[in-house]
Design a protein around this motif. Structure first.
Motif, short mmCIF file in Angstrom:
data_model
loop_
_atom_site.label_atom_id
_atom_site.label_comp_id
_atom_site.label_asym_id
_atom_site.label_seq_id
_atom_site.Cartn_x
_atom_site.Cartn_y
_atom_site.Cartn_z
N LEU A 196 -3.55 31.77 22.63
CA LEU A 196 -3.92 31.21 23.91
C LEU A 196 -3.91 32.31 24.96
CD1 LEU A 196 -4.28 28.40 25.37
CD2 LEU A 196 -1.83 28.48 25.75
N ALA A 197 -4.92 32.31 25.83
CA ALA A 197 -4.94 33.27 26.94
C ALA A 197 -5.19 32.52 28.23
CB ALA A 197 -6.03 34.32 26.73
N SER A 198 -4.44 32.87 29.23
CA SER A 198 -4.57 32.27 30.55
C SER A 198 -4.85 33.36 31.57
CB SER A 198 -3.27 31.55 30.92
OG SER A 198 -3.24 31.26 32.30
N ALA A 199 -5.65 33.04 32.55
CA ALA A 199 -5.92 33.99 33.61
C ALA A 199 -4.63 34.36 34.33
CB ALA A 199 -6.92 33.42 34.60
N THR A 208 -9.10 29.16 35.98
CA THR A 208 -10.04 28.60 36.95
C THR A 208 -11.45 29.05 36.57
OG1 THR A 208 -9.92 30.52 38.40
CG2 THR A 208 -8.31 28.74 38.78
N PRO A 209 -12.46 28.32 37.00
CA PRO A 209 -13.82 28.77 36.72
C PRO A 209 -14.06 30.20 37.22
CG PRO A 209 -13.88 26.50 37.45
CD PRO A 209 -12.46 26.98 37.63
N ALA A 210 -13.49 30.54 38.37
CA ALA A 210 -13.69 31.89 38.91
C ALA A 210 -13.08 32.95 38.00
CB ALA A 210 -13.08 31.99 40.31
N ALA A 211 -11.88 32.69 37.49
CA ALA A 211 -11.22 33.67 36.61
C ALA A 211 -11.97 33.81 35.30
CB ALA A 211 -9.77 33.26 36.36
N LEU A 212 -12.40 32.70 34.72
CA LEU A 212 -13.16 32.76 33.47
C LEU A 212 -14.50 33.44 33.68
CD1 LEU A 212 -12.34 29.23 32.03
CD2 LEU A 212 -11.39 31.43 31.31
N LEU A 213 -15.11 33.21 34.82
CA LEU A 213 -16.38 33.87 35.14
C LEU A 213 -16.17 35.37 35.27
CD1 LEU A 213 -19.37 33.62 35.82
CD2 LEU A 213 -18.72 33.16 38.19
N ASP A 214 -15.09 35.79 35.89
CA ASP A 214 -14.78 37.22 35.98
C ASP A 214 -14.64 37.83 34.59
OD1 ASP A 214 -14.82 37.17 38.73
OD2 ASP A 214 -12.63 37.11 38.95
N TRP A 215 -13.92 37.13 33.70
CA TRP A 215 -13.76 37.61 32.32
C TRP A 215 -15.11 37.70 31.62
CZ3 TRP A 215 -9.02 34.47 30.16
CH2 TRP A 215 -7.84 35.09 30.58
N ALA A 216 -15.96 36.68 31.81
CA ALA A 216 -17.28 36.68 31.16
C ALA A 216 -18.13 37.83 31.67
CB ALA A 216 -17.98 35.34 31.41
N ARG A 217 -18.14 38.03 32.97
CA ARG A 217 -18.93 39.12 33.56
C ARG A 217 -18.45 40.48 33.10
NH1 ARG A 217 -19.38 36.50 39.57
NH2 ARG A 217 -21.31 35.36 39.21
N ALA A 218 -17.15 40.60 32.86
CA ALA A 218 -16.57 41.87 32.42
C ALA A 218 -16.66 42.06 30.91
CB ALA A 218 -15.10 41.95 32.86
N GLY A 219 -17.20 41.07 30.20
CA GLY A 219 -17.31 41.16 28.76
C GLY A 219 -15.97 41.09 28.05
#
Length: 66
Positions: free
Chosen positions: A2-5, A21-32
């Motif tokens: 499990l990983a949490s922002a 949060t959607p923002a944190a997950l989006l940051d992770w997605a954008r950063a690959g």
């Protein structure tokens, strides 16, 4: 795994389940930081609250990745 922002000691690259949060997950997605092609399910909790505060843009951007 499990990983949490909010839990930086577990990296999303090694996790089976990600949450944040959607923002944190989006940051992770954008950063690959995780393979968006491996996402099998995405649960957005409190989506109605996000809509009220104008946070659906981040959810929509996150969905574009998966």
């Amino acid at each position: 795994m499990l990983a949490s922002a909010g839990a930086p000691w577990v990296t999303p690259e090694r996790a089976d389940i990600l949450f944040g949060t959607p923002a944190a997950l989006l940051d992770w997605a954008r950063a690959g930081r995780f393979d968006v092609n491996a996402v099998e399910a995405l649960v957005i909790d409190q989506a109605s609250a996000l809509q009220r505060i104008g946070g659906l843009g981040e959810v929509e951007a996150l969905l574009e990745f998966v």
